[in-house]
Design a protein around this motif. Structure first.
Motif, PDB file in Angstrom:
ATOM      1  N   LEU A  78     -10.200   1.332  -7.575  1.00 19.95           N
ATOM      2  CA  LEU A  78     -10.296   2.554  -6.897  1.00 19.95           C
ATOM      3  C   LEU A  78     -11.151   3.227  -7.465  1.00 19.95           C
ATOM      4  N   ALA A  79     -11.554   3.159  -8.879  1.00 17.33           N
ATOM      5  CA  ALA A  79     -12.741   4.003  -9.437  1.00 17.33           C
ATOM      6  C   ALA A  79     -13.921   3.849  -8.658  1.00 17.33           C
ATOM      7  N   GLN A  80     -14.273   2.712  -7.880  1.00 18.04           N
ATOM      8  CA  GLN A  80     -15.356   2.346  -7.269  1.00 18.04           C
ATOM      9  C   GLN A  80     -15.410   2.984  -5.840  1.00 18.04           C
ATOM     10  N   GLY A  81     -14.436   3.601  -5.458  1.00 22.03           N
ATOM     11  CA  GLY A  81     -14.471   4.169  -4.143  1.00 22.03           C
ATOM     12  C   GLY A  81     -13.317   4.474  -3.563  1.00 22.03           C
ATOM     13  N   SER A  82     -13.295   4.993  -2.311  1.00 24.44           N
ATOM     14  CA  SER A  82     -11.836   5.155  -1.867  1.00 24.44           C
ATOM     15  C   SER A  82     -12.118   4.523  -0.376  1.00 24.44           C
ATOM     16  N   ASP A  83     -12.847   3.608  -0.018  1.00 20.78           N
ATOM     17  CA  ASP A  83     -13.080   3.187   1.263  1.00 20.78           C
ATOM     18  C   ASP A  83     -12.412   1.949   1.252  1.00 20.78           C
ATOM     19  N   ALA A  84     -12.101   1.288   2.624  1.00 22.34           N
ATOM     20  CA  ALA A  84     -11.254   0.040   2.855  1.00 22.34           C
ATOM     21  C   ALA A  84     -11.508  -0.951   1.702  1.00 22.34           C
ATOM     22  N   ASN A  85     -12.970  -1.182   1.572  1.00 26.93           N
ATOM     23  CA  ASN A  85     -13.192  -2.324   0.619  1.00 26.93           C
ATOM     24  C   ASN A  85     -12.384  -2.244  -0.655  1.00 26.93           C
ATOM     25  N   ALA A  86     -12.492  -0.764  -1.237  1.00 22.74           N
ATOM     26  CA  ALA A  86     -11.968  -0.616  -2.690  1.00 22.74           C
ATOM     27  C   ALA A  86     -10.423  -0.479  -2.419  1.00 22.74           C
ATOM     28  N   LEU A 109       1.366  -0.522  -1.347  1.00 22.45           N
ATOM     29  CA  LEU A 109       0.302   0.115  -1.758  1.00 22.45           C
ATOM     30  C   LEU A 109      -0.706   0.407  -0.963  1.00 22.45           C
ATOM     31  N   ARG A 110      -0.980  -0.337  -0.163  1.00 16.96           N
ATOM     32  CA  ARG A 110      -1.990  -0.481   0.992  1.00 16.96           C
ATOM     33  C   ARG A 110      -1.650   0.883   2.141  1.00 16.96           C
ATOM     34  N   ARG A 111      -0.216   0.710   2.457  1.00 14.91           N
ATOM     35  CA  ARG A 111       0.023   1.857   3.397  1.00 14.91           C
ATOM     36  C   ARG A 111      -0.088   3.138   2.696  1.00 14.91           C
ATOM     37  N   LEU A 112       0.538   3.156   1.426  1.00 16.59           N
ATOM     38  CA  LEU A 112       0.220   4.502   0.858  1.00 16.59           C
ATOM     39  C   LEU A 112      -1.011   4.959   0.682  1.00 16.59           C
ATOM     40  N   LEU A 113      -2.107   4.389   0.539  1.00 14.96           N
ATOM     41  CA  LEU A 113      -3.511   4.615   0.418  1.00 14.96           C
ATOM     42  C   LEU A 113      -4.007   4.895   1.590  1.00 14.96           C
ATOM     43  N   GLN A 114      -3.748   4.224   2.695  1.00 13.60           N
ATOM     44  CA  GLN A 114      -4.507   4.254   3.987  1.00 13.60           C
ATOM     45  C   GLN A 114      -3.790   5.194   4.832  1.00 13.60           C
ATOM     46  N   ASN A 115      -2.635   5.669   4.539  1.00 17.82           N
ATOM     47  CA  ASN A 115      -1.885   6.708   5.472  1.00 17.82           C
ATOM     48  C   ASN A 115      -1.612   7.853   4.796  1.00 17.82           C
ATOM     49  N   GLY A 116      -2.219   7.856   3.737  1.00 20.89           N
ATOM     50  CA  GLY A 116      -1.859   9.330   2.721  1.00 20.89           C
ATOM     51  C   GLY A 116      -0.611   9.719   2.617  1.00 20.89           C
ATOM     52  N   GLY A 117       0.201   8.801   2.435  1.00 20.79           N
ATOM     53  CA  GLY A 117       1.689   9.228   1.888  1.00 20.79           C
ATOM     54  C   GLY A 117       2.700   9.005   3.087  1.00 20.79           C
TER      55      GLY A 117
END
Length: 259
Positions: A208-216, A249-257
């Motif tokens: 995640l330190a590399q970015g916050s896009d879908a790839n990261a 984790l993916r749901r949390l990061l993509q949906n903002g909680g």
């Protein structure tokens, strides 16, 4: 025979602790041990009035160790922890459970501690010593002394996410919990109930330190269980926890909680 000793200050109570004594504040852990006949202690130590103050100072948010989950929910200063505190048990438990006690809660409890580790909080002891939560947890079983307060550095709005995975909603215990924070490009990903203690998923943090896009996000989810040690218990198997951790984790990061 079990005895109860009451002191005026937390400093006095800390000095009275011994090998066969337990400190009681909210009582959610100690009274459970008493009910089930725990023979490892025969003295209970308490103070007449615990510190339940919550407020901001120059260092950030300070929460007295005696503050309950209900106190946290009632405090506008502690808004960052509201998503966590509201998921701790039901109303009766939230009126009793303290933030200081949560630091000692074994699996499958301790959701607030998971959040505090992600937020890079400090644990302030009664003797004035201040420890990062991570250091506190690593030496928790050998600790001598009492927790006086917790301090949380300031964090930008929207920079903290939390998810609790439970089989019974809204107040069941955690199959796992996940806390994610990002302060000045320094992400932290912490899992609860995925090992003996709340644990940072450092490989996911590096991704995640590399970015916050879908790839990261995809890269972080792919490695998020590295270094974790989930166990088989009555709630779930180790295999199941490893399988679903990347999904949550993916749901949390993509949906903002909003999971």
């Amino acid at each position: 025979m079990l005895s109860v000793e009451t002191y005026q200050t937390i400093t006095e109570a800390a000095g009275a602790l011994g090998d066969r004594s337990r400190y009681i504040a909210g009582g959610t852990l100690v009274m459970r041990a008493v009910t089930y006949g725990d023979q490892s202690f025969d003295r209970i130590v308490r103070v007449r009035q615990t510190d339940r103050n919550i407020g901001n100072d120059a260092a950030g948010l300070r929460i007295g160790a005696g503050a309950t989950m209900s106190d946290i929910l009632a405090s506008g200063d502690a808004e960052v922890l509201h998503p966590v505190a509201r998921l701790v048990g039901g109303p009766a438990l939230r009126n009793m459970a303290t933030i200081g006690g949560n630091l000692f809660a074994p699996n499958p409890y301790g959701d607030i501690t998971v959040a505090l580790l992600a937020l890079d909080a400090q644990v302030v002891m009664a003797n004035g010593q201040s420890l990062p939560v991570e250091s506190f947890l690593s030496g928790r079983d050998q600790l001598r002394g009492l927790v006086a307060a917790v301090t949380v550095p300031r964090i930008e709005p929207g920079s903290f996410l939390f998810s609790k995975v439970s089989r019974v909603k809204p107040k069941g215990v955690s199959v796992m919990s996940i806390a994610v924070s990002s302060r000045r490009g320094d992400p932290r990903v912490v899992f609860g109930n995925m090992g003996p203690l709340p644990t940072r998923a450092r490989a996911a943090e590096r991704a995640l330190a590399q970015g916050s896009d879908a790839n990261a996000i995809a890269a972080a989810c792919a490695v998020c269980t590295e270094g974790l040690a989930p166990v088989d218990d009555a709630l779930a198997s180790s295999w199941y926890r490893r399988e679903v951790a990347p999904v949550h984790l993916r749901r949390l990061l993509q949906n903002g909680g909003r999971v």
